[in-house]
Design an enzyme around this catalytic site. Structure first.
Site, PDB file in Angstrom:
ATOM      1  N   CYS A  46       0.840  -1.198   0.000  1.00  0.00           N
ATOM      2  CA  CYS A  46       0.000   0.000   0.000  1.00  0.00           C
ATOM      3  C   CYS A  46       0.882   1.256   0.000  1.00  0.00           C
ATOM      4  O   CYS A  46       1.567   1.526  -0.968  1.00  0.00           O
ATOM      5  CB  CYS A  46      -0.966  -0.026   1.181  1.00  0.00           C
ATOM      6  SG  CYS A  46      -2.332   1.151   1.017  1.00  0.00           S
ATOM      7  N   HIS A  52      -3.570  -5.260  -0.192  1.00  0.00           N
ATOM      8  CA  HIS A  52      -3.103  -5.872   1.051  1.00  0.00           C
ATOM      9  C   HIS A  52      -3.358  -7.376   1.038  1.00  0.00           C
ATOM     10  O   HIS A  52      -4.395  -7.848   1.526  1.00  0.00           O
ATOM     11  CB  HIS A  52      -3.842  -5.267   2.249  1.00  0.00           C
ATOM     12  CG  HIS A  52      -3.408  -3.896   2.621  1.00  0.00           C
ATOM     13  ND1 HIS A  52      -2.539  -3.640   3.671  1.00  0.00           N
ATOM     14  CD2 HIS A  52      -3.710  -2.687   2.087  1.00  0.00           C
ATOM     15  CE1 HIS A  52      -2.345  -2.335   3.778  1.00  0.00           C
ATOM     16  NE2 HIS A  52      -3.046  -1.737   2.826  1.00  0.00           N
ATOM     17  N   GLU A  55      -2.135  -9.586   2.901  1.00  0.00           N
ATOM     18  CA  GLU A  55      -2.194 -10.126   4.275  1.00  0.00           C
ATOM     19  C   GLU A  55      -3.589  -9.993   4.885  1.00  0.00           C
ATOM     20  O   GLU A  55      -3.932 -10.704   5.837  1.00  0.00           O
ATOM     21  CB  GLU A  55      -1.150  -9.415   5.151  1.00  0.00           C
ATOM     22  CG  GLU A  55      -1.551  -8.076   5.734  1.00  0.00           C
ATOM     23  CD  GLU A  55      -1.503  -6.926   4.713  1.00  0.00           C
ATOM     24  OE1 GLU A  55      -1.893  -5.800   5.073  1.00  0.00           O
ATOM     25  OE2 GLU A  55      -1.086  -7.173   3.554  1.00  0.00           O
TER      26      GLU A  55
END
Length: 436
Positions: free
Chosen positions: A134, A252, A254
């Site tokens: 990001c 993202h 994750e």
């Protein structure tokens, strides 16, 4: 099997983000990042974004990897200066609308900008593995000379019919939008079994800024339907098994988890962290091996005395002046050279004449030594000097005195010897030693 007590796990630096809780500043890093770094065998070291931390960074040497993730907007002055595409800055009314819509992101954290750009620069100079998520991907692009959209909605697609929703506060974690993953990239390899129609992937999105102009060294890995770059990497600095990793992801992975569960949307979501840590481990091993053989694996410049350093600066000025003259000629069709003294171009001309002092292999290695050298090489490759300019350079050198030519020739021979010695030490394996 328990790890050896002598084992030192590699360290990954992560800069924290600041927030306010109970009227006090609190620094934090998202736990998903930490879980994945630890899970794949590295130790996260959180760098607080406090004044004066720059001087502490030397205490973290050696750095085995850097992971930069979320945070506030990057100061526009760090990437808009001199960018013609970004010259139409947002109006005060547009900026106020952005601040109202994205109050937690639109503020600028100058301290965090400074720390993270410094870390990115060190990674580029020393080939330290780097992963940007990001905001981290935006920092990497800016550090390499790229630029950003201050607000995607205002600048990329002001017409609603062309818009892609990159930030949905009503469905923050659940929101997804499609991206097209480009073949032949690491991202395509990681998600190969999950791609729809051969190249489509649904990713999350938590940003209102994004890459406007991708830095020259990078190759896109994915695009949103509006054309926004959602992932990029440097193919020349990507080989996790050899400790090379330089990548930015706008989304993202994750946090791409199924609702109410920690299960990832796709098996490939954790791959970026897995391969990043693999590169970090390999980089640590390279440093350890170099230490055993009494050499440093970190690319550093040889120490120069004051006189040689002065001549090096003269060469830099010569090339800078030549670049400005060329740009002026290309933009206007006629040459308008900047003000300079007679002989300012001599040092650069002599350097070009002496380039054969390096072998093809050594020249290739030099081109890989840091972002500045690499970008300078790419610039020179684009400028293939014509026969007329070469003749002009030779004529210019012919006007130099014998003493000037002899001095420059001696300097370049000395520099060639220094480069050859350093490169030979790096390219040749160490001689075996006998131990009693």
């Amino acid at each position: 099997m328990s790890p050896s007590p002598d084992l030192i796990l590699p360290r990954v630096l992560i800069v924290s983000r600041r927030t306010v809780r109970k009227n006090k500043f609190v620094d934090f890093v998202g736990e998903y990042h930490l879980d994945l770094v630890v899970g794949y065998g590295a130790v996260p070291v959180i760098v607080p974004r406090v004044a004066g931390v720059h001087a502490m960074l030397d205490s973290f040497e050696p750095i085995h990897g850097v992971l930069l993730c979320e945070g506030e907007d990057i100061d526009p002055s760090l990437y808009n200066d001199g960018d013609d595409e970004a010259s139409d800055a947002l109006s005060p009314q547009q900026l106020e609308a952005v601040r109202r819509l994205h109050p937690s992101d639109a503020a600028v954290d100058h301290e965090k900008d400074s720390i993270e750009l410094l870390l990115a620069s060190r990674c580029l100079e020393r080939n330290v593995p780097f992963l940007g998520i990001c905001r981290g991907s935006q920092v990497l692009n800016v550090a390499c000379g790229g630029s950003l959209y201050q607000d995607v909605e205002q600048e990329l697609h002001p017409q609603n019919d062309a818009a892609v929703c990159h930030m949905d506060y009503r469905n923050y974690d659940g929101h997804r939008h499609p991206v097209r993953v480009l073949p032949g990239t690491p991202l395509h390899d990681w998600f190969a079994e999950s791609l729809l129609d051969g190249d489509q992937l649904m990713v999350n999105s938590y940003h209102h800024q994004g890459v406007r102009r991708l830095a020259e060294r990078f190759v896109p890995m994915a695009h949103a339907p509006d054309g926004l770059v959602e992932g990029f990497y440097d193919p020349d600095a990507y080989n996790p098994g050899e400790g090379k990793f330089l990548m930015g992801l706008q989304f993202h992975p994750e946090r791409m988890r199924k609702e109410g569960s920690d299960e990832f949307d796709y098996p490939g979501c954790a791959k970026a962290y897995q391969e990043f840590v693999r590169a970090v481990v390999a980089y640590q091993a390279k440093l350890a091996a170099a230490h055993v053989h009494g050499r440093s694996a970190v690319t550093t410049s040889p120490k120069l005395n004051r006189e040689v350093e002065k001549q090096r600066k003269v060469i830099g000025w010569s090339f800078s002046l030549a670049k400005n003259m060329h740009a002026s000629s290309d933009n206007t069709g006629a040459q308008h050279p900047a003000e300079h003294r007679d002989g300012d171009l001599d040092a650069g001309a002599e350097f070009l004449e002496s380039k054969t002092a390096l072998s093809v292999q050594q020249e290739k290695r030099l081109k890989q030594m840091g972002a500045t050298v690499r970008n300078a090489s790419a610039y020179m490759n684009r400028l293939k000097v014509s026969e007329e300019r070469e003749a002009a350079a030779r004529a210019l050198m012919a006007k130099m005195s014998v003493a000037q030519l002899a001095s420059l020739a001696a300097f370049y021979r000395a520099m060639g010897n220094v480069c050859s010695e350093v490169l030979d030490a790096k390219l040749q394996p160490p001689s075996p030693t006998l131990h009693e």
